[in-house]
Every structure is written in C-alpha cells, then in structure tokens.
Design a protein around this motif. Structure first.
Motif, PDB file in Angstrom:
ATOM      1  N   HIS A  99       0.771  -1.214   0.043  1.00 37.99           N
ATOM      2  CA  HIS A  99      -0.132   0.215   0.036  1.00 37.99           C
ATOM      3  C   HIS A  99       0.804   1.321   0.118  1.00 37.99           C
ATOM      4  CE1 HIS A  99      -2.853   2.974   1.438  1.00 37.99           C
ATOM      5  NE2 HIS A  99      -3.929   2.065   0.734  1.00 37.99           N
ATOM      6  N   TYR A 100       0.800   2.106  -0.947  1.00 41.95           N
ATOM      7  CA  TYR A 100       1.623   3.283  -1.076  1.00 41.95           C
ATOM      8  C   TYR A 100       0.923   4.493  -0.769  1.00 41.95           C
ATOM      9  CZ  TYR A 100       3.937   6.907  -3.561  1.00 41.95           C
ATOM     10  OH  TYR A 100       4.876   8.076  -3.505  1.00 41.95           O
ATOM     11  N   THR A 101       1.841   5.130   0.152  1.00 45.21           N
ATOM     12  CA  THR A 101       1.279   6.480   0.623  1.00 45.21           C
ATOM     13  C   THR A 101       2.391   7.525   0.528  1.00 45.21           C
ATOM     14  OG1 THR A 101       0.561   5.372   2.348  1.00 45.21           O
ATOM     15  CG2 THR A 101       0.390   7.772   2.630  1.00 45.21           C
ATOM     16  N   ALA A 102       2.033   8.475  -0.595  1.00 45.44           N
ATOM     17  CA  ALA A 102       2.991   9.580  -0.848  1.00 45.44           C
ATOM     18  C   ALA A 102       3.350  10.478   0.218  1.00 45.44           C
ATOM     19  CB  ALA A 102       2.527  10.442  -1.711  1.00 45.44           C
ATOM     20  N   ARG A 103       2.398  10.543   1.322  1.00 40.37           N
ATOM     21  CA  ARG A 103       2.870  11.334   2.540  1.00 40.37           C
ATOM     22  C   ARG A 103       3.969  10.431   3.462  1.00 40.37           C
ATOM     23  NH1 ARG A 103      -1.512  10.366   5.921  1.00 40.37           N
ATOM     24  NH2 ARG A 103      -0.462   8.654   6.888  1.00 40.37           N
ATOM     25  N   ASP A 104       4.081   9.339   3.263  1.00 41.14           N
ATOM     26  CA  ASP A 104       5.056   8.404   3.864  1.00 41.14           C
ATOM     27  C   ASP A 104       6.183   8.066   3.149  1.00 41.14           C
ATOM     28  OD1 ASP A 104       3.438   8.302   6.229  1.00 41.14           O
ATOM     29  OD2 ASP A 104       2.479   6.343   5.548  1.00 41.14           O
ATOM     30  N   ALA A 105       6.165   8.795   1.754  1.00 41.32           N
ATOM     31  CA  ALA A 105       6.983   8.402   0.673  1.00 41.32           C
ATOM     32  C   ALA A 105       7.532   6.854   0.706  1.00 41.32           C
ATOM     33  CB  ALA A 105       8.102   9.374   0.878  1.00 41.32           C
ATOM     34  N   GLY A 106       6.623   5.747   0.583  1.00 38.34           N
ATOM     35  CA  GLY A 106       6.815   4.658   0.535  1.00 38.34           C
ATOM     36  C   GLY A 106       5.578   3.696   0.741  1.00 38.34           C
ATOM     37  N   VAL A 107       6.147   2.528   0.555  1.00 41.14           N
ATOM     38  CA  VAL A 107       4.977   1.423   0.438  1.00 41.14           C
ATOM     39  C   VAL A 107       5.196   0.298   1.716  1.00 41.14           C
ATOM     40  CG1 VAL A 107       4.303  -0.665  -0.745  1.00 41.14           C
ATOM     41  CG2 VAL A 107       5.356   1.415  -2.122  1.00 41.14           C
ATOM     42  N   ARG A 108       4.024   0.088   2.345  1.00 43.65           N
ATOM     43  CA  ARG A 108       3.782  -0.565   3.568  1.00 43.65           C
ATOM     44  C   ARG A 108       3.463  -2.385   2.928  1.00 43.65           C
ATOM     45  NH1 ARG A 108       5.917  -0.191   8.066  1.00 43.65           N
ATOM     46  NH2 ARG A 108       5.283   1.866   7.988  1.00 43.65           N
TER      47      ARG A 108
ATOM     48  N   PRO B 172       2.550  -6.261   3.042  1.00 44.06           N
ATOM     49  CA  PRO B 172       1.639  -7.041   4.088  1.00 44.06           C
ATOM     50  C   PRO B 172       2.187  -7.525   5.441  1.00 44.06           C
ATOM     51  CG  PRO B 172       1.343  -7.632   1.849  1.00 44.06           C
ATOM     52  CD  PRO B 172       2.699  -6.962   2.070  1.00 44.06           C
ATOM     53  N   ASP B 173       3.527  -7.841   5.511  1.00 48.86           N
ATOM     54  CA  ASP B 173       4.064  -8.204   6.644  1.00 48.86           C
ATOM     55  C   ASP B 173       4.412  -7.243   7.503  1.00 48.86           C
ATOM     56  OD1 ASP B 173       6.345  -7.299   5.480  1.00 48.86           O
ATOM     57  OD2 ASP B 173       7.556  -9.095   5.442  1.00 48.86           O
ATOM     58  N   GLY B 174       4.162  -6.145   7.347  1.00 47.22           N
ATOM     59  CA  GLY B 174       4.442  -4.927   8.026  1.00 47.22           C
ATOM     60  C   GLY B 174       5.867  -4.305   7.714  1.00 47.22           C
ATOM     61  N   GLY B 175       6.522  -4.867   6.755  1.00 47.40           N
ATOM     62  CA  GLY B 175       7.915  -4.062   6.218  1.00 47.40           C
ATOM     63  C   GLY B 175       7.364  -2.900   5.487  1.00 47.40           C
ATOM     64  N   PHE B 176       8.447  -1.997   5.237  1.00 48.90           N
ATOM     65  CA  PHE B 176       8.176  -0.754   4.802  1.00 48.90           C
ATOM     66  C   PHE B 176       9.196  -0.634   3.631  1.00 48.90           C
ATOM     67  CE2 PHE B 176       8.975   3.872   4.491  1.00 48.90           C
ATOM     68  CZ  PHE B 176       7.721   4.292   3.987  1.00 48.90           C
ATOM     69  N   VAL B 177       9.185  -0.178   2.413  1.00 51.23           N
ATOM     70  CA  VAL B 177       9.985   0.148   1.349  1.00 51.23           C
ATOM     71  C   VAL B 177       9.863   1.716   1.026  1.00 51.23           C
ATOM     72  CG1 VAL B 177      10.634  -0.357  -0.832  1.00 51.23           C
ATOM     73  CG2 VAL B 177       9.617  -2.121   0.447  1.00 51.23           C
ATOM     74  N   ALA B 178      11.031   2.388   1.246  1.00 51.30           N
ATOM     75  CA  ALA B 178      10.895   3.630   0.878  1.00 51.30           C
ATOM     76  C   ALA B 178      10.947   3.844  -0.773  1.00 51.30           C
ATOM     77  CB  ALA B 178      12.141   4.442   1.230  1.00 51.30           C
ATOM     78  N   ALA B 179       9.773   4.623  -1.124  1.00 49.42           N
ATOM     79  CA  ALA B 179       9.753   4.727  -2.657  1.00 49.42           C
ATOM     80  C   ALA B 179       9.058   5.988  -3.026  1.00 49.42           C
ATOM     81  CB  ALA B 179       9.072   3.577  -3.076  1.00 49.42           C
ATOM     82  N   GLU B 180       9.501   6.871  -3.901  1.00 42.50           N
ATOM     83  CA  GLU B 180       8.684   7.625  -4.678  1.00 42.50           C
ATOM     84  C   GLU B 180       8.116   7.431  -6.023  1.00 42.50           C
ATOM     85  OE1 GLU B 180      10.409  11.660  -4.354  1.00 42.50           O
ATOM     86  OE2 GLU B 180      11.308  11.079  -2.416  1.00 42.50           O
ATOM     87  N   LEU B 181       6.775   7.237  -6.011  1.00 44.30           N
ATOM     88  CA  LEU B 181       6.301   6.782  -7.145  1.00 44.30           C
ATOM     89  C   LEU B 181       5.356   7.436  -7.890  1.00 44.30           C
ATOM     90  CD1 LEU B 181       5.391   3.082  -5.490  1.00 44.30           C
ATOM     91  CD2 LEU B 181       7.369   3.733  -7.152  1.00 44.30           C
ATOM     92  N   ASP B 182       5.081   7.307  -9.152  1.00 45.32           N
ATOM     93  CA  ASP B 182       4.138   8.161  -9.903  1.00 45.32           C
ATOM     94  C   ASP B 182       2.842   7.224  -9.848  1.00 45.32           C
ATOM     95  OD1 ASP B 182       3.440  10.194 -11.627  1.00 45.32           O
ATOM     96  OD2 ASP B 182       4.116   9.278 -13.261  1.00 45.32           O
TER      97      ASP B 182
END
Length: 168
Positions: free
Chosen positions: A65-74, A76-86
């Motif tokens: 699940h991407y959130t621009a505010r968090d600048a990343g993707v959460r 399903p296992d709770g991990g977080f990946v930093a990403a700025e996506l279009d």
C-alpha cells in the motif's frame, strides 16, 4: 551490416538479452498484439504493464500500500519500502529488478530474510531470498556477497531503487 548499410532490419528473437543489446527499438508481443514498442532503455526501465516488466529480465513483484505522505510502500508483513512513485495512494505492485536490491548482514537495516538459492553467473551472482513474510526476492550482485555465503544464511535486503509500480 546494419551500421554499414544504414538499412532497416527486422530481427525476431526470444532472447531478451540479445534484443536489448542489438536493438534501437523493441516490440514486445503477446497473442499477436504489441504490448509495448519502445527503446531498450524504456522497455527495461519503464515497462507499460506487468507482462512487459516480467518478460524483460528477472523481476520481483511486491504488493503493498503506497502513501505519498510516507514516501513509501507498506508491505503485508509490516515491512516498509521507501519509494517515490508516480501512482496514486493505494494498493500497488512494486516492480523490483534484482540489481536494485542490496544484500546485507542479518542485523543490518532492511527487510529480514533467508537465502534460499544461489546461482553463480559470469561476473555476477543471482540470489533468491525469502523474506520473513514469505515473499521471494531476487538479488543480483557483482561477484559473491560475503553476507550470503550459502542457502539458509540469514540476511537483510534493502531495496535501493524503487521507482516503478503499477496501481492495483
């Protein structure tokens, strides 16, 4: 011959590396229809859909699940990946190339996992890493990584260049 004559050539191949190396433009086809017609760089870095992304080179898809505010993707296992996506905020499928994943020791910052397979290739090594949440990630590194000596080795992975995702 192409350079000497300046003529247009149509070269048909199923070898993706050969196509990327030899071509000015590539047409990726499925079921008799063109999925994408573009330069090798655009095909590889900016595929128009999941079929093209998966067809050209090794790829891992990670849903989250991407959130621009968090600048990343959460994940399903709770991990977080930093990403700025279009893409808009919401469910996405990240497209991860193995050369954009970095291996680290188990205690390093990143997503924890275990090496499941090692394929040594000329000049590089392709690792399969099962993340603790069960997702499988491919990692390509130059030579051999000291952090991943053998299958069963605990490691961490960090996704270095998350630039591409498709909205779900």
């Amino acid at each position: 011959i192409h350079r000497e004559t300046g003529s247009t050539f149509l070269f048909v191949t199923h070898d993706q590396e050969e196509a990327l190396f030899l071509s000015d433009r590539i047409a990726i086809m499925r079921g008799g229809k063109i999925e994408q017609l573009a330069s090798p760089q655009d095909i590889y870095l900016r595929p128009t859909n999941e079929f093209v992304a998966d067809f050209i080179g090794d790829v891992t898809f990670l849903d989250g699940h991407y959130t621009a505010r968090d600048a990343g993707v959460r994940l399903p296992d709770g991990g977080f990946v930093a990403a700025e996506l279009d893409v808009r905020d919401g469910p996405v499928r990240l497209v991860i190339r193995p050369e954009d994943v970095l291996l680290g020791p188990a205690d390093a910052q990143g997503l924890p996992g275990t090496v499941t397979e090692i394929a040594r290739q000329t000049g590089t090594t392709l690792y399969s890493v099962r993340l603790n949440g069960g997702l499988e990630v491919k990692v390509r590194s130059l030579g051999l990584s000291p952090e991943a000596g053998m299958p069963g080795q605990a490691v961490s992975v960090r996704l270095a260049n998350c630039r591409l995702a498709f909205a779900l």
